[in-house]
Design a protein around this motif. Sequence first.
Motif, PDB file in Angstrom:
ATOM      1  N   GLU A  72      71.849 -82.791 -18.642  1.00 13.19           N
ATOM      2  CA  GLU A  72      73.264 -82.978 -18.345  1.00 13.19           C
ATOM      3  C   GLU A  72      73.490 -84.156 -17.396  1.00 13.19           C
ATOM      4  O   GLU A  72      74.498 -84.844 -17.485  1.00 13.19           O
ATOM      5  N   PHE A  73      72.551 -84.378 -16.481  1.00 10.05           N
ATOM      6  CA  PHE A  73      72.774 -85.403 -15.455  1.00 10.05           C
ATOM      7  C   PHE A  73      71.867 -86.608 -15.579  1.00 10.05           C
ATOM      8  O   PHE A  73      71.976 -87.561 -14.836  1.00 10.05           O
ATOM      9  N   TYR A  74      70.918 -86.544 -16.481  1.00  8.87           N
ATOM     10  CA  TYR A  74      69.947 -87.644 -16.617  1.00  8.87           C
ATOM     11  C   TYR A  74      69.442 -87.716 -18.045  1.00  8.87           C
ATOM     12  O   TYR A  74      69.081 -86.698 -18.638  1.00  8.87           O
ATOM     13  N   VAL A  75      69.432 -88.929 -18.574  1.00 10.64           N
ATOM     14  CA  VAL A  75      68.844 -89.152 -19.886  1.00 10.64           C
ATOM     15  C   VAL A  75      67.943 -90.360 -19.743  1.00 10.64           C
ATOM     16  O   VAL A  75      68.396 -91.424 -19.308  1.00 10.64           O
ATOM     17  N   GLY A  76      66.673 -90.213 -20.071  1.00 13.01           N
ATOM     18  CA  GLY A  76      65.775 -91.359 -19.976  1.00 13.01           C
ATOM     19  C   GLY A  76      64.342 -90.961 -19.738  1.00 13.01           C
ATOM     20  O   GLY A  76      63.967 -89.796 -19.843  1.00 13.01           O
ATOM     21  N   LYS A  77      63.545 -91.971 -19.375  1.00 11.29           N
ATOM     22  CA  LYS A  77      62.119 -91.734 -19.146  1.00 11.29           C
ATOM     23  C   LYS A  77      61.897 -90.971 -17.853  1.00 11.29           C
ATOM     24  O   LYS A  77      62.637 -91.169 -16.874  1.00 11.29           O
ATOM     25  N   VAL A  78      60.887 -90.130 -17.856  1.00 16.34           N
ATOM     26  CA  VAL A  78      60.550 -89.362 -16.648  1.00 16.34           C
ATOM     27  C   VAL A  78      59.041 -89.365 -16.397  1.00 16.34           C
ATOM     28  O   VAL A  78      58.236 -89.414 -17.334  1.00 16.34           O
ATOM     29  N   TYR A  79      58.701 -89.302 -15.106  1.00 16.22           N
ATOM     30  CA  TYR A  79      57.337 -88.933 -14.717  1.00 16.22           C
ATOM     31  C   TYR A  79      57.221 -87.441 -14.941  1.00 16.22           C
ATOM     32  O   TYR A  79      58.122 -86.678 -14.580  1.00 16.22           O
ATOM     33  N   ASN A  80      56.100 -87.038 -15.521  1.00 14.46           N
ATOM     34  CA  ASN A  80      55.946 -85.664 -15.981  1.00 14.46           C
ATOM     35  C   ASN A  80      54.819 -84.985 -15.190  1.00 14.46           C
ATOM     36  O   ASN A  80      53.644 -85.273 -15.395  1.00 14.46           O
ATOM     37  N   TYR A  81      55.194 -84.124 -14.259  1.00 13.39           N
ATOM     38  CA  TYR A  81      54.208 -83.373 -13.468  1.00 13.39           C
ATOM     39  C   TYR A  81      54.097 -81.961 -14.046  1.00 13.39           C
ATOM     40  O   TYR A  81      55.116 -81.319 -14.292  1.00 13.39           O
ATOM     41  N   THR A  82      52.884 -81.491 -14.242  1.00 13.99           N
ATOM     42  CA  THR A  82      52.699 -80.167 -14.846  1.00 13.99           C
ATOM     43  C   THR A  82      51.641 -79.366 -14.095  1.00 13.99           C
ATOM     44  O   THR A  82      50.805 -79.925 -13.371  1.00 13.99           O
ATOM     45  N   MET A  83      51.682 -78.078 -14.305  1.00 14.01           N
ATOM     46  CA  MET A  83      50.673 -77.192 -13.726  1.00 14.01           C
ATOM     47  C   MET A  83      50.749 -75.887 -14.500  1.00 14.01           C
ATOM     48  O   MET A  83      51.828 -75.473 -14.913  1.00 14.01           O
ATOM     49  N   SER A  84      49.621 -75.230 -14.689  1.00 10.92           N
ATOM     50  CA  SER A  84      49.705 -73.894 -15.268  1.00 10.92           C
ATOM     51  C   SER A  84      48.756 -72.985 -14.502  1.00 10.92           C
ATOM     52  O   SER A  84      47.701 -73.425 -14.039  1.00 10.92           O
ATOM     53  N   LEU A  85      49.172 -71.767 -14.312  1.00  8.82           N
ATOM     54  CA  LEU A  85      48.315 -70.810 -13.609  1.00  8.82           C
ATOM     55  C   LEU A  85      48.719 -69.384 -13.927  1.00  8.82           C
ATOM     56  O   LEU A  85      49.765 -69.119 -14.509  1.00  8.82           O
ATOM     57  N   THR A  86      47.841 -68.490 -13.525  1.00  2.89           N
ATOM     58  CA  THR A  86      48.095 -67.076 -13.704  1.00  2.89           C
ATOM     59  C   THR A  86      48.707 -66.555 -12.406  1.00  2.89           C
ATOM     60  O   THR A  86      48.177 -66.830 -11.337  1.00  2.89           O
ATOM     61  N   PRO A  87      49.839 -65.851 -12.494  1.00  2.00           N
ATOM     62  CA  PRO A  87      50.514 -65.454 -11.261  1.00  2.00           C
ATOM     63  C   PRO A  87      49.702 -64.455 -10.449  1.00  2.00           C
ATOM     64  O   PRO A  87      48.894 -63.710 -10.990  1.00  2.00           O
ATOM     65  N   GLY A  88      49.963 -64.461  -9.169  1.00  2.00           N
ATOM     66  CA  GLY A  88      49.281 -63.526  -8.296  1.00  2.00           C
ATOM     67  C   GLY A  88      49.426 -63.988  -6.874  1.00  2.00           C
ATOM     68  O   GLY A  88      49.882 -65.100  -6.632  1.00  2.00           O
ATOM     69  N   PRO A  89      49.058 -63.132  -5.936  1.00  2.00           N
ATOM     70  CA  PRO A  89      49.170 -63.524  -4.543  1.00  2.00           C
ATOM     71  C   PRO A  89      48.157 -64.613  -4.214  1.00  2.00           C
ATOM     72  O   PRO A  89      47.170 -64.788  -4.929  1.00  2.00           O
ATOM     73  N   PRO A  90      48.397 -65.361  -3.131  1.00  2.00           N
ATOM     74  CA  PRO A  90      47.453 -66.395  -2.729  1.00  2.00           C
ATOM     75  C   PRO A  90      46.075 -65.786  -2.472  1.00  2.00           C
ATOM     76  O   PRO A  90      45.989 -64.627  -2.072  1.00  2.00           O
TER      77      PRO A  90
END
Length: 279
Positions: A164-182
């Motif tokens: 809605e507020f931005y159209v264009g190229k982006v830097y793409n930061y990703t992460m995946s993990l299994t939830p749980g306490p630290p």
Amino acid sequence: MWRERSHVQVDPDTSAMIHSVGLVLALTLTIAGAWPDWPEESHYSGVSYGPTPFWCKPYGLDCLKGRSYADNSRGQNITADLSTVKSVQRINHDYCNLTNFGGPGSQVPCVEYWQADGKVFIAADNFCCQSYGSPGIFPLKVPQTNWMTQQMKLEPQLGYYKGEFYVGKVYNYTMSLTPGPPPEFKGKQPPPSKVGKIHFWYYASYPDKKPVAQGEGCVIDVSQSSQCTYDAAVYLFTEYRMFSAVSFNNYTEFELPPQCSRERKTDCYNRGGGPPPMF
Ligand SMILES: *[C@@H]1O[C@H](CO)[C@@H](O)[C@H](O)[C@H]1NC(C)=O
Ligand SMILES: *[C@@H]1O[C@H](CO)[C@@H](O)[C@H](O)[C@H]1NC(C)=O
Ligand SMILES: *[C@@H]1O[C@H](CO)[C@@H](O)[C@H](O)[C@H]1NC(C)=O
Ligand SMILES: *[C@@H]1O[C@H](CO)[C@@H](O)[C@H](O)[C@H]1NC(C)=O
């Protein structure tokens, strides 16, 4: 209350004294290099998609019964104040469903108060419940200024985002993990999460690296978000309308309202494992 200021402050007297072109250039580069890190104190607004809160009693996601972000496809306006100096955050939501927690309604405004000790409260009209940080429930800390560069992976290719507020190229930061306490959490462990992997993403504008959008769910791409039903991590995201550096005067906006006192608050703990150690 807050007042806007530039992300990196340069004292006008100091800059007037800088005669060397090299120094001016170095300063300019420093300013340009501030993003993607967030300012130490900020005010931001945007539109959020997905259920708020995104978990329910007693464990996990059962009550959402397959709800995805599309359930709230109109989105809801949010505004937020964040101070990493004091480790506090306040997020105002237009549209929360608190019925599962005994709250005042299914489409009511609510405010999240993130405290320095990792407690998080959700307050609405004459109602307040604690969602994180009680004894036995792990704390949730406010995001650090450099969370995207320290905890996420920058994808080698720029992405393309149409929001809605931005159209264009982006830097793409990703992460995946299994939830749980630290890992360092010493309290009683919650039962193993049924949620499976959660994928996180954060997009920053190209080339100036300002916040564009952030999301999470059982998949990264919104086009596949209908897969995020039942026990899978709900698909949620926020698009940023504005994000600016500010200075808070007295931090009164972060103070808990009276209904959050120990005697009056109720429990809406996220016992399902909840978000990961990153925040
Ligand atoms: C906090 O600062 C704001 C903005 O300057 C002001 O309006 C408010 O009265 C102050 N509150 C207290 C308790 O000092
Ligand atoms: C609110 O949550 C309750 C309990 O989880 C659910 O039954 C109801 O359909 C939800 N209402 C809306 C408007 O999302
Ligand atoms: C969010 O706020 C804007 C500006 O105040 C308004 O035009 C828009 O309709 C609001 N969006 C929603 C989903 O409430
Ligand atoms: C960001 O990277 C992930 C993982 O490769 C990908 O699934 C996603 O589509 C990318 N996002 C954009 C906006 O390109």
